[in-house]
Structure formats: structure tokens, C-alpha cells
Write a protein that holds these residues in place. Structure first.
Motif, PDB file in Angstrom:
ATOM      1  N   ASP A 285      36.058  46.391  54.354  1.00  0.00           N
ATOM      2  CA  ASP A 285      36.557  45.215  53.641  1.00  0.00           C
ATOM      3  C   ASP A 285      36.451  43.947  54.481  1.00  0.00           C
ATOM      4  O   ASP A 285      36.452  42.842  53.939  1.00  0.00           O
ATOM      5  CB  ASP A 285      38.005  45.420  53.217  1.00  0.00           C
ATOM      6  CG  ASP A 285      38.139  46.476  52.137  1.00  0.00           C
ATOM      7  OD1 ASP A 285      37.123  46.765  51.472  1.00  0.00           O
ATOM      8  OD2 ASP A 285      39.254  47.003  51.958  1.00  0.00           O
TER       9      ASP A 285
ATOM     10  N   ARG B 115      32.991  42.236  53.440  1.00  0.00           N
ATOM     11  CA  ARG B 115      32.626  42.070  52.038  1.00  0.00           C
ATOM     12  C   ARG B 115      32.155  40.648  51.781  1.00  0.00           C
ATOM     13  O   ARG B 115      32.619  39.685  52.396  1.00  0.00           O
ATOM     14  CB  ARG B 115      33.814  42.375  51.137  1.00  0.00           C
ATOM     15  CG  ARG B 115      34.147  43.834  51.108  1.00  0.00           C
ATOM     16  CD  ARG B 115      35.293  44.197  50.228  1.00  0.00           C
ATOM     17  NE  ARG B 115      35.591  43.225  49.183  1.00  0.00           N
ATOM     18  CZ  ARG B 115      36.718  43.223  48.522  1.00  0.00           C
ATOM     19  NH1 ARG B 115      37.649  44.094  48.790  1.00  0.00           N
ATOM     20  NH2 ARG B 115      36.932  42.335  47.585  1.00  0.00           N
ATOM     21  N   ALA B 116      31.242  40.488  50.836  1.00  0.00           N
ATOM     22  CA  ALA B 116      30.708  39.164  50.512  1.00  0.00           C
ATOM     23  C   ALA B 116      31.730  38.317  49.764  1.00  0.00           C
ATOM     24  O   ALA B 116      31.742  37.093  49.894  1.00  0.00           O
ATOM     25  CB  ALA B 116      29.441  39.313  49.683  1.00  0.00           C
ATOM     26  N   ASP B 117      32.602  38.933  48.990  1.00  0.00           N
ATOM     27  CA  ASP B 117      33.586  38.172  48.223  1.00  0.00           C
ATOM     28  C   ASP B 117      34.933  38.069  48.946  1.00  0.00           C
ATOM     29  O   ASP B 117      35.967  37.870  48.329  1.00  0.00           O
ATOM     30  CB  ASP B 117      33.778  38.805  46.845  1.00  0.00           C
ATOM     31  CG  ASP B 117      34.271  40.235  46.940  1.00  0.00           C
ATOM     32  OD1 ASP B 117      34.190  40.835  48.027  1.00  0.00           O
ATOM     33  OD2 ASP B 117      34.739  40.754  45.905  1.00  0.00           O
ATOM     34  N   ARG B 118      34.903  38.185  50.236  1.00  0.00           N
ATOM     35  CA  ARG B 118      36.117  38.109  51.046  1.00  0.00           C
ATOM     36  C   ARG B 118      36.728  36.709  50.964  1.00  0.00           C
ATOM     37  O   ARG B 118      36.029  35.707  51.024  1.00  0.00           O
ATOM     38  CB  ARG B 118      35.760  38.441  52.493  1.00  0.00           C
ATOM     39  CG  ARG B 118      36.907  38.317  53.438  1.00  0.00           C
ATOM     40  CD  ARG B 118      36.431  38.505  54.854  1.00  0.00           C
ATOM     41  NE  ARG B 118      37.416  37.983  55.765  1.00  0.00           N
ATOM     42  CZ  ARG B 118      38.025  38.700  56.666  1.00  0.00           C
ATOM     43  NH1 ARG B 118      37.737  39.964  56.808  1.00  0.00           N
ATOM     44  NH2 ARG B 118      38.917  38.155  57.445  1.00  0.00           N
ATOM     45  N   VAL B 119      38.054  36.631  50.845  1.00  0.00           N
ATOM     46  CA  VAL B 119      38.746  35.354  50.806  1.00  0.00           C
ATOM     47  C   VAL B 119      38.981  34.922  52.251  1.00  0.00           C
ATOM     48  O   VAL B 119      39.546  35.651  53.041  1.00  0.00           O
ATOM     49  CB  VAL B 119      40.090  35.481  50.058  1.00  0.00           C
ATOM     50  CG1 VAL B 119      40.845  34.171  50.089  1.00  0.00           C
ATOM     51  CG2 VAL B 119      39.853  35.947  48.635  1.00  0.00           C
TER      52      VAL B 119
ATOM     53  N   ARG C 219      37.257  32.747  55.801  1.00  0.00           N
ATOM     54  CA  ARG C 219      36.019  32.810  56.582  1.00  0.00           C
ATOM     55  C   ARG C 219      36.050  33.974  57.539  1.00  0.00           C
ATOM     56  O   ARG C 219      37.093  34.344  58.068  1.00  0.00           O
ATOM     57  CB  ARG C 219      35.843  31.515  57.348  1.00  0.00           C
ATOM     58  CG  ARG C 219      35.656  30.344  56.429  1.00  0.00           C
ATOM     59  CD  ARG C 219      35.503  29.040  57.143  1.00  0.00           C
ATOM     60  NE  ARG C 219      35.430  29.135  58.610  1.00  0.00           N
ATOM     61  CZ  ARG C 219      35.441  28.124  59.426  1.00  0.00           C
ATOM     62  NH1 ARG C 219      35.541  26.916  58.923  1.00  0.00           N
ATOM     63  NH2 ARG C 219      35.363  28.279  60.720  1.00  0.00           N
TER      64      ARG C 219
END
Length: 102
Positions: free
Chosen positions: A90, A93-97, A99
Motif C-alpha cells: 500500500d 500504490r498509484a492512488d495513494r493519498v 506524497r
């Protein structure tokens, strides 16, 4: 004088959910405030029940002791911790909230 019956949280040095966190503790509420000694600077109090800390394996035994000895008490229920399952993947992940930085 009112006593407090509670289940202490686990310390930061404990890993897992066992240890001393399954015990119940009976402690007295402080009657007087602590004062600094003018000569030595130590803090002290004339309340000797503050030093008393009794442990019991269950809440029922702590309540039975308090009622048998005629001690007024309050019960503090423990807060259940919620564990959210996480995976190491996790973090990438590309959609991580937020930076991702080093």
C-alpha cells in the motif's frame, strides 16, 4: 473517598495484546494536592492512599472487593482499539493519498 477501577492500557514496550493489560486496577482518587517541600524541593503529600494500587484478575473481583470493604468506586470501561489491516504494498500504490518521498 472514591476509588477508580479500570483496566490499564498496554505500555509502549509491549507488542501484542497480552501482558499486564488483562488485569484490573483499583486506585484511590487523590484527596489533597501535592506540595513542594521548601527545604529539599521534593514533592510530597499527606494523602497515603494515593500510594495504594491493587490489581485483580477480573473486574468482578475488583468490584466485589470494593463492596466488601465499603469503598465507593467508579468503573472506567476500557476502549477497544481498532486495528486496520495494512500491507507493505500500500505504500507504493498509484492512488495513494499524500506524497511518497524518501
Amino acid at each position: 473517598m472514591v476509588a477508580r477501577i479500570y483496566q490499564p492500557a498496554k505500555s509502549a514496550m509491549q507488542s501484542g495484546r497480552s501482558g499486564r493489560s488483562s488485569e484490573w486496577v483499583l486506585e484511590y482518587a487523590p484527596e489533597s494536592r501535592r506540595e513542594a517541600d521548601p527545604l529539599m524541593g521534593w514533592t510530597s503529600s499527606n494523602d497515603t492512599r494515593r500510594q495504594l494500587r491493587l490489581t485483580f484478575p477480573t473486574q468482578e473481583e475488583a468490584v466485589a472487593y470494593a463492596t466488601r470493604e465499603g469503598i465507593a468506586y467508579e468503573i472506567e470501561k476500557p476502549q477497544q482499539r481498532s486495528v486496520t489491516p495494512k500491507a507493505y504494498a500500500d505504500n507504493f500504490r498509484a492512488d495513494r493519498v499524500g506524497r511518497w518521498t524518501h
